[in-house]
Every structure is written in structure tokens, then in C-alpha cells.
Design a protein around this motif. Sequence first.
Motif, PDB file in Angstrom:
ATOM      1  N   VAL A  57       0.524  -1.644   0.416  1.00 45.94           N
ATOM      2  CA  VAL A  57      -0.433  -0.089  -0.025  1.00 45.94           C
ATOM      3  C   VAL A  57       0.755   1.277  -0.092  1.00 45.94           C
ATOM      4  N   ASP A  58       1.091   1.545  -0.975  1.00 41.96           N
ATOM      5  CA  ASP A  58       1.318   3.052  -0.791  1.00 41.96           C
ATOM      6  C   ASP A  58       0.184   4.452  -0.943  1.00 41.96           C
ATOM      7  N   ARG A  59       0.255   5.128   0.128  1.00 48.09           N
ATOM      8  CA  ARG A  59      -0.666   6.365   0.136  1.00 48.09           C
ATOM      9  C   ARG A  59      -0.110   7.281   0.785  1.00 48.09           C
ATOM     10  N   SER A  60      -0.899   8.527   0.905  1.00 49.73           N
ATOM     11  CA  SER A  60      -1.462   9.779   1.398  1.00 49.73           C
ATOM     12  C   SER A  60      -1.789  10.712   2.602  1.00 49.73           C
ATOM     13  N   GLY A  75       6.117  17.496   5.566  1.00 52.33           N
ATOM     14  CA  GLY A  75       5.257  18.216   4.424  1.00 52.33           C
ATOM     15  C   GLY A  75       3.973  18.648   4.718  1.00 52.33           C
ATOM     16  N   PRO A  76       2.724  19.020   3.771  1.00 60.76           N
ATOM     17  CA  PRO A  76       2.110  19.288   4.317  1.00 60.76           C
ATOM     18  C   PRO A  76       1.173  17.668   4.320  1.00 60.76           C
ATOM     19  N   ALA A  77       2.149  16.445   3.713  1.00 60.34           N
ATOM     20  CA  ALA A  77       1.331  15.371   3.480  1.00 60.34           C
ATOM     21  C   ALA A  77       2.337  14.562   3.920  1.00 60.34           C
ATOM     22  N   LEU A  78       2.262  13.472   4.165  1.00 66.82           N
ATOM     23  CA  LEU A  78       3.018  12.291   4.811  1.00 66.82           C
ATOM     24  C   LEU A  78       2.539  11.235   3.753  1.00 66.82           C
ATOM     25  N   ARG A  79       3.695  10.422   2.758  1.00 65.86           N
ATOM     26  CA  ARG A  79       3.346   9.464   1.966  1.00 65.86           C
ATOM     27  C   ARG A  79       4.165   8.228   3.176  1.00 65.86           C
ATOM     28  N   LEU A  80       3.439   7.158   2.622  1.00 66.09           N
ATOM     29  CA  LEU A  80       3.184   5.614   3.672  1.00 66.09           C
ATOM     30  C   LEU A  80       3.911   4.574   2.521  1.00 66.09           C
ATOM     31  N   HIS A  81       4.898   4.052   2.629  1.00 65.78           N
ATOM     32  CA  HIS A  81       4.858   2.857   1.842  1.00 65.78           C
ATOM     33  C   HIS A  81       4.669   1.529   3.029  1.00 65.78           C
ATOM     34  N   GLN A  82       3.788   0.588   3.125  1.00 72.08           N
ATOM     35  CA  GLN A  82       3.943  -0.461   4.027  1.00 72.08           C
ATOM     36  C   GLN A  82       3.838  -1.563   2.801  1.00 72.08           C
ATOM     37  N   GLN A 102       7.473   2.483   5.822  1.00 72.55           N
ATOM     38  CA  GLN A 102       8.168   3.011   5.332  1.00 72.55           C
ATOM     39  C   GLN A 102       7.468   4.510   5.171  1.00 72.55           C
ATOM     40  N   VAL A 103       8.460   6.177   5.416  1.00 74.37           N
ATOM     41  CA  VAL A 103       8.095   7.387   5.090  1.00 74.37           C
ATOM     42  C   VAL A 103       8.948   7.356   4.097  1.00 74.37           C
ATOM     43  N   PRO A 104       8.475   7.137   2.210  1.00 73.98           N
ATOM     44  CA  PRO A 104       9.854   7.662   1.239  1.00 73.98           C
ATOM     45  C   PRO A 104      10.380   8.839   2.024  1.00 73.98           C
ATOM     46  N   GLY A 105      11.023   9.637   1.904  1.00 74.75           N
ATOM     47  CA  GLY A 105      11.769  10.977   1.909  1.00 74.75           C
ATOM     48  C   GLY A 105      12.088  11.699   3.040  1.00 74.75           C
TER      49      GLY A 105
END
Length: 171
Positions: A57-60, A75-82, A102-105
Motif C-alpha cells: 500500500v502506498d498512500r498519502s 510537509g503537508p502530506a505524509l507519504r507511506l509505503h507499507q 517506510q516514510v519516503p523522503g
Amino acid sequence: MRLDVVLRYPGTPEAVAALLADRAVVEELCAASDALEWDVRVEGAEPLGSSAFTVTVDRSLPTHELPDIARRFVGPALRLHQVDTWGPPAADGSRTGTTVLQVPGAPVTATATTALRAVRGGTEHSVTGDLKASVPLVGARVERAAEEPIVRALRDQERELSARLGGQLGD
């Protein structure tokens, strides 16, 4: 930071695994978590939950509820890669797996072992692992800030899947 969360569902491990392997259900969980956007991929699990499977799952997510220290990194949105990887069921229906978040970036990762096992009244889903923020001087603060939304997402999953399984959670 250590993560130890136990979720309970009013259904068999097989029924819970089938929901966790269902792309449409995982997308509904993303929507229920107020994700801004998401992409869900499921590999294996045909029929749903009957074999080993992997859910990616990749989500913001919005960051307005995070402390300033955490927003500064994402930043204004947290990107998650699970990535949730589940092994095949044992003879009793139980199964084990792993979760990597993981939190890319951002220098934040969580790794956990997961397990589904039958208990009286349903299934227990344990999540045990570590949350790490490799940030000099403020890593512990970032970890504490990240823990709350992770645990909240797990509790949301518990509530949503329990409702799908037709039961109510006890206290």
C-alpha cells in the motif's frame, strides 16, 4: 521505540486473512483513514487468504494533526509505503507475517512481526516491532509523534474489519 499492539476480531483467522488479502477492503481501509490518495497491490492469496500473500500500500495522509517537528520532515502530506507479507496458514488456520512501513523522503521506518491466531470468541492479531526515526537530537520526539497515527490506523482497521465480520468489539 517498541510497538506492541494486539487487535481482536470476531471471526476466524481464515476470515480475517481473507479480508486482509482483499484489495477492495484494503482500499476501503485507506479511505476510512482519511488518506488523500492510495494505491493497493495484492499478490498471491487466490482464493482470498487461502495461501501466502503480500499486500503493498502506498498512500498519502494529511499532516495537520502531526506536531510541528514531524511536519517539518514530511510537509503537508505524509507519504507511506507499507508492505505486509503473510505466510501460508498453519493447520489450525493461524499464520505469521511481517510488516515494513517506510516514510519516503523521511528517515522513519517501522518493522514488525505479525500473527493471526484463534482465541476464544475470534482472532487475535498481534503486531510487535520497532519504530525508528534516524534524526539526530530529535529522533525520539519524531518516533513518539509517528507512534500515535500508526496505532490509530491499526485500531481503525480493527473496528472496520470487526464490523465487516459482523461483531462488536469488547472492552
